[in-house]
Scaffold this active site. Structure first.
Site, PDB file in Angstrom:
ATOM      1  N   HIS A 127      22.978 -17.067  12.304  1.00  0.00           N
ATOM      2  CA  HIS A 127      22.643 -17.915  12.209  1.00  0.00           C
ATOM      3  C   HIS A 127      20.991 -17.771  12.597  1.00  0.00           C
ATOM      4  CE1 HIS A 127      26.677 -19.221  14.239  1.00  0.00           C
ATOM      5  NE2 HIS A 127      26.313 -18.557  12.994  1.00  0.00           N
ATOM      6  N   HIS A 130      30.678 -23.210   7.105  1.00  0.00           N
ATOM      7  CA  HIS A 130      30.110 -22.810   7.867  1.00  0.00           C
ATOM      8  C   HIS A 130      29.987 -20.635   7.325  1.00  0.00           C
ATOM      9  CE1 HIS A 130      28.331 -21.384  11.645  1.00  0.00           C
ATOM     10  NE2 HIS A 130      29.606 -20.329  11.535  1.00  0.00           N
ATOM     11  N   ASP A 174      26.913 -18.106   7.044  1.00  0.00           N
ATOM     12  CA  ASP A 174      27.116 -16.170   7.377  1.00  0.00           C
ATOM     13  C   ASP A 174      26.727 -16.087   6.315  1.00  0.00           C
ATOM     14  OD1 ASP A 174      28.283 -16.936  10.704  1.00  0.00           O
ATOM     15  OD2 ASP A 174      30.070 -16.966   9.728  1.00  0.00           O
ATOM     16  N   HIS A 231      31.793 -11.560   7.722  1.00  0.00           N
ATOM     17  CA  HIS A 231      31.028 -10.114   8.283  1.00  0.00           C
ATOM     18  C   HIS A 231      31.298  -8.850   7.825  1.00  0.00           C
ATOM     19  CE1 HIS A 231      28.984 -13.425  10.207  1.00  0.00           C
ATOM     20  NE2 HIS A 231      29.873 -13.680  10.668  1.00  0.00           N
TER      21      HIS A 231
END
Length: 292
Positions: free
Chosen positions: A76, A232, A236, A259
């Site tokens: 973030h 969101h 990321d 991720h």
């Protein structure tokens, strides 16, 4: 080529790490040109570059580290620095995780806007996607295509009535980031809490810093966007893409990512011939990076 940038003055903040549950203090310190983004663990006396080769874990967050010392949940903050064009910064931290704040990037945005950004007298190359680059693993698929700007198209699917299929395609620039992406919070499911806690995750998670979903909807709160979940994911992705170390020009289409998929895609990209730099080849830079 864009100019390198840093912040005009120091920023201090503190908060809880969403996974460690520990109180952490950090300082953002202006740095000279060509420094890059450096995390400095003050409790360990070790510096770690925010570069792809230093990613050591992608479980529920992006973690960088070296010699057994790590910094978790960097995405973030890195996304915020990337969008503001900040290329040189020392981030002092007295623990192993960046504070989660409210689960979004809003607090980082406000602090950087308050202190201001300083342009430095040297440019930085742009990494340009020159032909399609495709990466697939398990259920994830990521494609990078040539594009004059920086665009992310993200598609997710969760078997939850509040999410199901969500997708968003957005040009990543400062205005869009501040309004459409930075406020989007991290999220998790109530049914997974026990597993996460038993495995060392989410020890600092709460309704104050995450969207928690039970079987029907959000527990004790309201969404900031109807599609806050996919927004969101884009936050990321920006943070993970910033680990390339350059401003990026291309369109990234991500389906059911996360991720691990982001980082594996980046490793695939830098080993391909799908991009170009205006200065030294990125692949040589990638192999030669060292801790300062």
């Amino acid at each position: 080529m864009p100019f390198q940038k840093t912040i005009k003055s120091e920023i201090a903040l503190s908060g809880v790490g969403i996974h460690t549950g520990k109180r952490i203090n950090i300082r953002l310190i202006p740095a000279q040109r060509d420094t890059g983004i450096i995390f400095y663990r003050t409790d360990k006396g070790l510096q770690i570059k925010a570069k792809l080769p230093f990613v050591i874990d992608t479980s529920f967050a992006t973690t960088i580290g070296i010699d057994g010392v790590k910094v978790r949940t960097v995405e973030h903050l890195l996304a915020t620095l990337y969008v503001f064009g900040i290329t040189n910064l020392i981030i002092e931290i007295d623990g192993s995780e960046i504070p989660v704040m409210d689960g979004s990037a809003q607090d980082f945005v406000k602090l950087i806007m308050k202190t201001g950004i300083a342009k430095q007298g040297k440019t930085i190359p742009t990494l340009k996607i020159t032909k399609p680059c495709i990466y697939e693993e398990s259920r994830s698929r990521i494609v990078a295509r040539p594009h004059k700007g920086f665009r992310i198209t993200y598609k997710i699917f969760y078997e939850h009535p509040l999410i199901l299929a969500q997708s968003l395609s957005i040009e990543i620039n400062e205005q869009n980031f501040l309004k459409e992406i930075a406020p989007a919070r991290t999220f998790g499911f109530l049914k997974d809490i026990q597993y996460l806690l038993q495995n060392g995750f989410a020890r600092g998670g709460s309704l104050e810093n995450a969207l928690v979903l039970d079987e029907k909807g959000v527990v004790g709160g309201k969404l900031r966007f109807k599609d806050e979940f996919v927004r969101h994911k884009i936050l990321d992705a920006i943070g993970d893409l910033s680990l390339l170390g350059y401003p990026v020009q291309g369109h990234f289409i991500i389906e059911k990512g996360g991720h691990t998929a982001h980082i594996n895609f980046l490793k695939h990209l830098v080993e391909s011939d799908c991009y170009e730099l205006e200065e030294e080849p990125y692949f040589n830079f990638y192999l030669s990076v060292q801790t300062i």
